[in-house]
Design a protein around this motif. Structure first.
Motif, PDB file in Angstrom:
ATOM      1  N   ILE A 130      66.277  92.601  11.809  1.00  0.00           N
ATOM      2  CA  ILE A 130      65.318  92.626  10.694  1.00  0.00           C
ATOM      3  C   ILE A 130      63.875  92.410  11.152  1.00  0.00           C
ATOM      4  N   THR A 131      63.692  91.674  12.261  1.00  0.00           N
ATOM      5  CA  THR A 131      62.296  91.481  12.695  1.00  0.00           C
ATOM      6  C   THR A 131      61.799  92.657  13.526  1.00  0.00           C
ATOM      7  N   GLU A 132      62.718  93.350  14.181  1.00  0.00           N
ATOM      8  CA  GLU A 132      62.275  94.477  15.012  1.00  0.00           C
ATOM      9  C   GLU A 132      62.165  95.789  14.238  1.00  0.00           C
ATOM     10  N   ARG A 133      62.760  95.842  13.049  1.00  0.00           N
ATOM     11  CA  ARG A 133      62.572  97.068  12.259  1.00  0.00           C
ATOM     12  C   ARG A 133      61.118  97.178  11.831  1.00  0.00           C
ATOM     13  N   ARG A 134      60.541  98.302  12.116  1.00  0.00           N
ATOM     14  CA  ARG A 134      59.171  98.593  11.666  1.00  0.00           C
ATOM     15  C   ARG A 134      59.163 100.028  11.201  1.00  0.00           C
ATOM     16  N   SER A 135      58.230 100.347  10.361  1.00  0.00           N
ATOM     17  CA  SER A 135      58.076 101.750   9.990  1.00  0.00           C
ATOM     18  C   SER A 135      57.497 102.485  11.183  1.00  0.00           C
ATOM     19  N   VAL A 136      58.261 103.419  11.703  1.00  0.00           N
ATOM     20  CA  VAL A 136      57.842 104.169  12.892  1.00  0.00           C
ATOM     21  C   VAL A 136      57.396 105.559  12.462  1.00  0.00           C
ATOM     22  N   ARG A 137      56.224 105.951  12.934  1.00  0.00           N
ATOM     23  CA  ARG A 137      55.634 107.220  12.491  1.00  0.00           C
ATOM     24  C   ARG A 137      55.474 108.243  13.612  1.00  0.00           C
ATOM     25  N   HIS A 138      55.915 107.859  14.826  1.00  0.00           N
ATOM     26  CA  HIS A 138      55.881 108.804  15.958  1.00  0.00           C
ATOM     27  C   HIS A 138      57.239 108.793  16.636  1.00  0.00           C
ATOM     28  N   ARG A 155      53.254  89.657   5.974  1.00  0.00           N
ATOM     29  CA  ARG A 155      53.870  89.435   4.669  1.00  0.00           C
ATOM     30  C   ARG A 155      53.147  88.302   3.955  1.00  0.00           C
ATOM     31  N   LEU A 156      53.180  88.341   2.637  1.00  0.00           N
ATOM     32  CA  LEU A 156      52.623  87.243   1.847  1.00  0.00           C
ATOM     33  C   LEU A 156      53.414  85.971   2.168  1.00  0.00           C
ATOM     34  N   ASP A 157      52.770  84.833   2.013  1.00  0.00           N
ATOM     35  CA  ASP A 157      53.472  83.573   2.225  1.00  0.00           C
ATOM     36  C   ASP A 157      54.513  83.380   1.119  1.00  0.00           C
ATOM     37  N   VAL A 158      55.627  82.829   1.494  1.00  0.00           N
ATOM     38  CA  VAL A 158      56.703  82.605   0.509  1.00  0.00           C
ATOM     39  C   VAL A 158      56.186  81.741  -0.640  1.00  0.00           C
ATOM     40  N   ASP A 159      55.330  80.757  -0.340  1.00  0.00           N
ATOM     41  CA  ASP A 159      54.820  79.883  -1.407  1.00  0.00           C
ATOM     42  C   ASP A 159      53.991  80.650  -2.443  1.00  0.00           C
ATOM     43  N   ASP A 160      53.496  81.809  -2.061  1.00  0.00           N
ATOM     44  CA  ASP A 160      52.713  82.599  -3.010  1.00  0.00           C
ATOM     45  C   ASP A 160      53.550  83.581  -3.824  1.00  0.00           C
ATOM     46  N   ILE A 161      54.799  83.717  -3.443  1.00  0.00           N
ATOM     47  CA  ILE A 161      55.616  84.722  -4.151  1.00  0.00           C
ATOM     48  C   ILE A 161      56.912  84.162  -4.749  1.00  0.00           C
ATOM     49  N   ALA A 162      57.245  82.925  -4.396  1.00  0.00           N
ATOM     50  CA  ALA A 162      58.493  82.351  -4.909  1.00  0.00           C
ATOM     51  C   ALA A 162      58.185  81.128  -5.757  1.00  0.00           C
TER      52      ALA A 162
END
Ligand code: FMN
Length: 220
Positions: A15-23, A201-208
């Motif tokens: 999950i941490t290594e998945r990135r949107s790859v465009r090339h 990513r937004l901080d968890v404290d700002d979204i939960a």
């Protein structure tokens, strides 16, 4: 610091290594058999009433990828990736209930009585349901399967990018997709030629929030 179990560490890597790859490396072709295995794993995702209304149009023909290119606003990953997976929602997906629940009976997960009552319930709920509601459900289920597909691909050493940047009407027309289906997203699948850029990513404290949502008046 908590000692990570091997399983959790491996999952965190994915999950941490998945990135949107465009090339993508255009010379890498992923076999249809492997894509089918990936789809099989992806479809272990949950869905509303287990109806699995997702359908996939796998575009691995280079000419068809070229055809898709302008429809996807010339995003180069469309032609470089090994395949483009169009995730679609089926407005008539609920009609597969019989097949799904018959399989469940054969597998010994339920008896005929439970199957019949579930199917009856699904048919009565879905047959008169507004298209908009069926679409909403398909979008949620389709998002879950799409995410799972991207993680499955990463775990196998491949890369992906989810794409909403395409003209859905032109896509439907160009690939003869009837209005039985709603396009959910495209996913480019292949081997990265360049890594995806890191994102934040937004901080968890700002979204939960706990037990109650903050008032709609912004306090910041
Ligand atoms: C529904 C959806 C549509 C997206 N559409 C595009 C797109 O058309 N082109 C693109 O390059 N990236 C697209 N992205 C990728 C996002 O830009 C990316 O997920 C986000 O910046 C976070 O980066 P990450 O995926 O590397 O973590 C899309 C993502 C989602 C979830």
């Amino acid at each position: 610091m908590e000692q990570l179990t091997t399983q959790r560490a491996a999952f965190l890597d994915v999950i941490t290594e998945r990135r949107s790859v465009r090339h993508y490396d255009p010379s890498v072709k992923i076999s249809r058999d492997e894509i089918k295995e990936m789809l099989k794993e992806a479809t272990l995702a949950p869905s509303s009433s287990n109806l699995q209304p997702w359908r996939f149009l796998v575009i691995d023909d280079q000419e068809l990828k070229e055809k898709l290119l302008p429809i996807a606003f010339n995003q180069q990953q469309v032609v470089q990736a090994s395949a483009i997976i169009a995730v679609l929602g089926d407005y008539e997906g609920y009609k597969a209930a019989e097949t799904i629940y018959t399989k469940a009976v054969s597998a010994g997960f339920m008896n005929e009585e439970v199957k019949s009552s579930l199917i009856q319930n699904i048919n009565s709920r879905y047959s008169n349901r507004a298209r908009e509601i069926i679409k909403e459900i398909a979008l949620v289920d389709g998002g879950l399967v799409a995410m799972q597909f991207m993680l499955v691909a990463k775990a196998r050493g491949y890369d992906t990018v989810p794409m909403g940047g395409y003209n859905t009407d032109k896509f439907m027309e160009a690939f003869d997709i009837t209005d039985r289906y709603v396009p959910i997203m495209l996913i480019a699948l292949g081997k990265a030629a360049q890594p995806g850029h890191p994102t934040v990513r937004l901080d968890v404290d700002d979204i939960a929030f706990w037990n109650e949502m903050p008032s709609s008046v912004s306090e910041k």
